[in-house]
Each structure stands twice: as structure tokens, then as C-alpha cells.
Design a protein around this motif. Structure first.
Motif, short mmCIF file in Angstrom:
data_model
loop_
_atom_site.label_atom_id
_atom_site.label_comp_id
_atom_site.label_asym_id
_atom_site.label_seq_id
_atom_site.Cartn_x
_atom_site.Cartn_y
_atom_site.Cartn_z
N UNK A 5 -9.44 -20.13 30.61
CA UNK A 5 -8.74 -18.90 30.23
C UNK A 5 -9.35 -17.70 30.92
N UNK A 6 -10.68 -17.64 30.99
CA UNK A 6 -11.34 -16.53 31.67
C UNK A 6 -11.01 -16.48 33.16
N UNK A 7 -10.91 -17.63 33.79
CA UNK A 7 -10.55 -17.66 35.21
C UNK A 7 -9.13 -17.13 35.43
N UNK A 8 -8.24 -17.42 34.52
CA UNK A 8 -6.86 -16.91 34.64
C UNK A 8 -6.82 -15.40 34.45
N UNK A 9 -7.66 -14.87 33.56
CA UNK A 9 -7.74 -13.42 33.41
C UNK A 9 -8.21 -12.76 34.70
N UNK A 10 -9.15 -13.40 35.37
CA UNK A 10 -9.64 -12.87 36.65
C UNK A 10 -8.52 -12.87 37.69
N UNK A 11 -7.71 -13.92 37.72
CA UNK A 11 -6.60 -13.99 38.65
C UNK A 11 -5.58 -12.88 38.39
N UNK A 12 -5.42 -12.50 37.12
CA UNK A 12 -4.48 -11.42 36.81
C UNK A 12 -5.04 -10.07 37.25
N UNK A 13 -6.33 -9.86 37.05
CA UNK A 13 -6.94 -8.58 37.44
C UNK A 13 -7.02 -8.43 38.95
N UNK A 14 -7.13 -9.53 39.66
CA UNK A 14 -7.13 -9.51 41.13
C UNK A 14 -6.01 -10.42 41.63
N UNK A 15 -4.78 -9.95 41.46
CA UNK A 15 -3.64 -10.83 41.80
C UNK A 15 -3.53 -11.06 43.29
N UNK A 16 -3.20 -12.27 43.65
CA UNK A 16 -2.92 -12.64 45.03
C UNK A 16 -1.98 -13.84 45.00
N UNK A 17 -1.38 -14.11 46.13
CA UNK A 17 -0.44 -15.22 46.20
C UNK A 17 -1.21 -16.53 46.15
N UNK A 18 -1.33 -17.05 44.95
CA UNK A 18 -2.10 -18.27 44.74
C UNK A 18 -1.42 -19.09 43.66
N UNK A 19 -1.62 -20.39 43.72
CA UNK A 19 -1.03 -21.29 42.73
C UNK A 19 -2.03 -21.67 41.64
N UNK A 20 -3.18 -20.98 41.62
CA UNK A 20 -4.20 -21.33 40.64
C UNK A 20 -3.72 -21.09 39.22
N UNK A 21 -2.98 -20.01 39.00
CA UNK A 21 -2.49 -19.71 37.66
C UNK A 21 -1.35 -20.64 37.25
N UNK A 22 -0.66 -21.20 38.23
CA UNK A 22 0.46 -22.08 37.93
C UNK A 22 0.04 -23.54 37.81
N UNK A 23 -1.03 -23.90 38.50
CA UNK A 23 -1.41 -25.31 38.55
C UNK A 23 -1.88 -25.81 37.18
#
Length: 229
Positions: free
Chosen positions: A61-79
């Protein structure tokens, strides 16, 4: 019978000339590959301690929060999607929005339900719209992205409540306007960064527009919030 014996001699006549030289080794070993236990047995989380499971989920969950704060075109949040983060953000935002002046005559229960329903119902509508327009992500992946991208607006709600506690009306108005606008823009940008590549190129605008309205409604609820006397 004689013809059969004659035929057999003709078929195997060439084999009599085959000989094995004395210096050619004929010994050897036959190895049968055997799979290791780690390969044969799949990893299972049923045997791990509950503490390790909770820590792993909190880390995800913490890693997903980091992806939201630093958004980029990545599939990490979707995977590796989950709904724990969106549920936590939704409940937190609804709890902070209750107790406003609009519900000063009651205990704030209806407003909590209103915020909760708006967030989840809006997410479902946007997800269905994305799927009908030809999106390639699953229903729960879209819910995961939209839910996690509420985090900037939740942070804005915390800041607005702190400003309303001690600031003057004019100062708090300007600060809340800046904070909510920035958080709304960040939430919209972060969600579209994850969802845009999953849509047909000629239909991206049709997907972004409902997302814009969704976060705009939440941002407006935060901006117009005022604590009850």
C-alpha cells in the motif's frame, strides 16, 4: 523356412563387420533429472506468520502511495491492485468532511454516507465508462487507480481543516483555494497517467472528462467545507 533364414542372413550380413575397438570406453552413467523441492512446491502465504502478511500488505500500500505522489506511465499500480488503500482514504475523507455547518442539526451521519457513496459510485461509473470505450484494464484495476489517486485531495482536506482552526477568513480562503486546486490537478494528472495508456488513442478525451468531473466534485466538497460552530 530356408528362405527365411537366408533373408535374415542377408539383412544382418553387414553387422558382422562391426567391431568395437579395445580403446573405446563403453562405460557411462545415466542421470535422471530430479526437480528440487523448491521448484515442485509453489510458494504459499498460508504458512507464513500473520505479522509478515500484514507487513507485506502495508508495504505494498505504501508503494502505491509513492506511485501516486510521483506519477509516471507505469503498470506498477495496475499489476498488483488492491482496494485497501482506496477504502482507507475514502473512510478518512468522509470522517473529516462530517461535522460541517450543513449538518449542524444532526450527528453528521448522512454526510458520511453521502461522501462514501459519491466516491464509490463515481468510481464505478468511471470504470464502466472506461470499459465501454474499449479500455484494456480490469474493473478492479480501475477502481484501484481512482481510489489511490484521492490521496492528494485527502491531504488537502487535512490542510484545510488545520487552516480553518486558526486563520482568518480571507487568509484561509486563499490558502484553501490554492491547496484544493493543486490537489485536484494532481489527482487528475496522476489518474490519467495510469489510465491513459489503457484506452484507445482516439477516445482518451472521453475517458479523462468523467475523471475530471469526479475529482472536481470531491475537491468542491473539500473547498466549501466549514466546521460547525
Amino acid at each position: 523356412m530356408a528362405e527365411v533364414e537366408k533373408t535374415s542372413k542377408l539383412m544382418f550380413a553387414g553387422l558382422s563387420d562391426v567391431s568395437i575397438s579395445g580403446d573405446i570406453p563403453v562405460e557411462g552413467e545415466i542421470n535422471v533429472p530430479v526437480g528440487t523441492p523448491s521448484q515442485d512446491k509453489e510458494y504459499s502465504t498460508l504458512d507464513e506468520p500473520v505479522k509478515d502478511t500484514i507487513l507485506r500488505d502495508l508495504k505494498a500500500v505504501g508503494e502505491k502511495f509513492v506511485h501516486v505522489m510521483y506519477p509516471k506511465k507505469s503498470s506498477a499500480l495496475l499489476r498488483d491492485w488492491d482496494l485497501w488503500g482506496p477504502l482507507l482514504l475514502c473512510v478518512t475523507l468522509a470522517l473529516m468532511l462530517q461535522g460541517g455547518s450543513v449538518d449542524s442539526k444532526d450527528d453528521g451521519g448522512p454526510q458520511f454516507a453521502e461522501v462514501f457513496v459519491i466516491i464509490w459510485f463515481g468510481s464505478v461509473i468511471i470504470t464502466l465508462n472506461s470499459k465501454l470505450l474499449g479500455g484494456t484494464i480490469s474493473f478492479f484495476q480501475s477502481l484501484c487507480v481512482l481510489g489511490y489517486c484521492i490521496m492528494p485531495l485527502t491531504v488537502a482536506m487535512v490542510v484545510c481543516r488545520l487552516v480553518l482552526l486558526g486563520g482568518s477568513w480571507g487568509f484561509s480562503f486563499i490558502v484553501r483555494l490554492i491547496v484544493v486546486t493543486a490537489s485536484f490537478s494532481w489527482s487528475t494528472f496522476a489518474s490519467t497517467a495510469f489510465l491513459a495508456d489503457c484506452q484507445p488513442p482516439n477516445r482518451k478525451a472521453l475517458v479523462v472528462y468523467p475523471v475530471f468531473l469526479f475529482y472536481f466534485v470531491i475537491g468542491w466538497m473539500i473547498f466549501t467545507f466549514s466546521p460547525s460552530a
